[in-house]
Design a protein around this motif. Sequence first.
Motif, mmCIF file in Angstrom:
data_model
loop_
_atom_site.group_PDB
_atom_site.id
_atom_site.type_symbol
_atom_site.label_atom_id
_atom_site.label_comp_id
_atom_site.label_asym_id
_atom_site.label_seq_id
_atom_site.Cartn_x
_atom_site.Cartn_y
_atom_site.Cartn_z
ATOM 1 N N PRO A 214 0.828 -1.219 0.000
ATOM 2 C CA PRO A 214 0.000 0.000 0.000
ATOM 3 C C PRO A 214 0.861 1.267 0.000
ATOM 4 O O PRO A 214 2.004 1.247 0.483
ATOM 5 C CB PRO A 214 -0.809 -0.131 1.303
ATOM 6 C CG PRO A 214 -0.796 -1.580 1.627
ATOM 7 C CD PRO A 214 0.511 -2.117 1.124
ATOM 8 N N PRO A 215 0.324 2.364 -0.533
ATOM 9 C CA PRO A 215 1.131 3.603 -0.639
ATOM 10 C C PRO A 215 1.660 4.101 0.700
ATOM 11 O O PRO A 215 2.801 4.580 0.781
ATOM 12 C CB PRO A 215 0.151 4.602 -1.266
ATOM 13 C CG PRO A 215 -0.837 3.763 -1.998
ATOM 14 C CD PRO A 215 -0.979 2.502 -1.203
ATOM 15 N N GLU A 216 0.823 4.010 1.779
ATOM 16 C CA GLU A 216 1.307 4.527 3.061
ATOM 17 C C GLU A 216 2.458 3.687 3.596
ATOM 18 O O GLU A 216 3.386 4.217 4.231
ATOM 19 C CB GLU A 216 0.162 4.565 4.082
ATOM 20 C CG GLU A 216 -0.462 3.210 4.415
ATOM 21 C CD GLU A 216 -1.549 2.809 3.433
ATOM 22 O OE1 GLU A 216 -2.202 1.781 3.676
ATOM 23 O OE2 GLU A 216 -1.744 3.541 2.434
ATOM 24 N N LYS A 217 2.456 2.366 3.331
ATOM 25 C CA LYS A 217 3.559 1.519 3.771
ATOM 26 C C LYS A 217 4.785 1.692 2.872
ATOM 27 O O LYS A 217 5.911 1.491 3.322
ATOM 28 C CB LYS A 217 3.118 0.056 3.803
ATOM 29 C CG LYS A 217 1.998 -0.240 4.792
ATOM 30 C CD LYS A 217 1.746 -1.727 4.946
ATOM 31 C CE LYS A 217 2.899 -2.403 5.664
ATOM 32 N NZ LYS A 217 2.646 -3.830 5.935
ATOM 33 N N VAL A 218 4.563 2.075 1.615
ATOM 34 C CA VAL A 218 5.692 2.345 0.721
ATOM 35 C C VAL A 218 6.500 3.527 1.237
ATOM 36 O O VAL A 218 7.741 3.511 1.253
ATOM 37 C CB VAL A 218 5.188 2.602 -0.712
ATOM 38 C CG1 VAL A 218 6.316 3.117 -1.589
ATOM 39 C CG2 VAL A 218 4.605 1.329 -1.308
ATOM 40 N N GLU A 219 5.814 4.572 1.669
ATOM 41 C CA GLU A 219 6.512 5.765 2.178
ATOM 42 C C GLU A 219 7.319 5.441 3.427
ATOM 43 O O GLU A 219 8.474 5.873 3.568
ATOM 44 C CB GLU A 219 5.483 6.863 2.480
ATOM 45 C CG GLU A 219 6.110 8.169 2.911
ATOM 46 C CD GLU A 219 5.073 9.269 3.119
ATOM 47 O OE1 GLU A 219 5.461 10.355 3.565
ATOM 48 O OE2 GLU A 219 3.873 9.008 2.844
ATOM 49 N N LYS A 220 6.724 4.648 4.352
ATOM 50 C CA LYS A 220 7.466 4.253 5.554
ATOM 51 C C LYS A 220 8.672 3.392 5.201
ATOM 52 O O LYS A 220 9.758 3.550 5.777
ATOM 53 C CB LYS A 220 6.541 3.500 6.501
ATOM 54 C CG LYS A 220 5.436 4.347 7.108
ATOM 55 C CD LYS A 220 4.578 3.529 8.061
ATOM 56 C CE LYS A 220 3.466 4.376 8.675
ATOM 57 N NZ LYS A 220 2.617 3.593 9.589
ATOM 58 N N ALA A 221 8.483 2.479 4.243
ATOM 59 C CA ALA A 221 9.594 1.618 3.845
ATOM 60 C C ALA A 221 10.725 2.426 3.221
ATOM 61 O O ALA A 221 11.908 2.191 3.516
ATOM 62 C CB ALA A 221 9.096 0.557 2.869
#
Length: 505
Positions: A214-221
Amino acid sequence: MFLSLTLLSLNRKKMNLKSERRGIHVDQSELLCKKGCGYYGNPAWQGFCSKCWREEYHRARQKQIQEDWELAERLQREEEEAYASSQSTQGAQSLTFSKFEEKKTNEKTRKVTTVKKFFTASSRTGAKKEIQEAKAPSPSINRQASIETDRVSKEFIEFLKTYHKPGQDIYKQCKLFLDTMNHKRDLSIEEQSECAQDFYQNVAEKLQTRWKVPPEKVEKAMDQIEKYIMTRQYKYVFCPETTDDEKKDLAVQKRIRALHWVTPQMLCVPVNEEIPEVSDMVVKAITDIIEMDSKRVPRDKLACITKCSKHIFNAIKITKNEPASADDFLPTLIYIVLKGNPPRLQSNIQYITRFCNPSRLMTGEDGYYFTNLCCAVAFIEKLDAQSLNLSQEDFDRFMTGQTSPKKQESDSFSPDVCLGVKQMYKNLDLLSQLNERQERIVNEAKKLEKDLIDWTDGITKEVQDIVEKYPLEIKPKNQALAAIDSENVENDKLPPPLQPQVYAG
């Protein structure tokens, strides 16, 4: 009477100067990419955003490669023609070949210089590699860096465990990238930056397309990947010896020291440091911008810039009792930079520009504040008399230290005036400030007196309304109760009361 007229003239003169000054205004459109893509631009990228700058860089590099091929073919033809025409003597052949080598070297030098000038690449020759090895850090610094690297590595592994199978692939990709970078130490810093940006882009695309994150987890990663990679690469890519970053740092630091005389009034800074809360915000903003140099991750350095900017907005809001605007923010940021003189300012800006995740610099509040900081530094480097609404003569005198603005405001007279007159004008200036403070105190006292009178009148009116609505009635005193038969005039005709009698069994 003379003192009152003098104070009045001084106040009018200050008001006129204040009204004539113009603020530092930067149109918000100037902060965006000049190609019109809608993202924030950057002076380090010639006004382009990260994406457009890379496209321009690749286009120019491909053009350079094509021109080099054409140059090589043309030189090859000239060499063959020269060789064919100079077979008569060995000396002529040697002369032609030397001319060919000289011409080839000049052409290549001109091409490389042109491209470097266009993209401001600061790559130097590897002659300073021995100097870099000689400047080895102390064992304590190495131990501290090693401890921090181990801690970040453990945190990164724990974070990737939540991603299961994609987490293993991400870790392998990061290890492969670090090994590749270790073998590319001889590359220029611009080429290493290009490798890092390509890696960010590839990993982000894989997270979204192949691993369906998901996009929000991509940013955290991506934040964790940047933290892991740049913590390990920091000592190699921050202010390397092959660049002129250190030279630029010293130039900016010297420039800021020379501008120590610049006052908030010259920059039209809407901040009143006499207010304790505002003064605290200014100190916090300076602390944050200085703390930026102690961080190792580009995102952490950006966070320091963002915190500094928010303190600036709060200081302006408290001073003006209204939200701050962009025209108020940039002059105040320039003032904070001049007052704080952050260490290695240019190196930190270049490090963020080269190795930060480009999505953070292109959009969001981090990108906006970073772009404003770049504009502030560029303004300081080009600051002149016209920028501060000063004459060139006064500006030169301030820069050389012959006088200062504070003295100039109070002593606008020749140097041969006696000290008593100078002291008198200083005292008049102090009296003017005290007069302003006294007027504020008197106004506040009158306002308090009016509030007390209004409160007393309000209470009195409420009491009167209650009394009129519920009037007080005074009743006569109640008489003592008489006997039950006192009003019976014929009580003598009544039979006697019954008496108890005792009967014998």
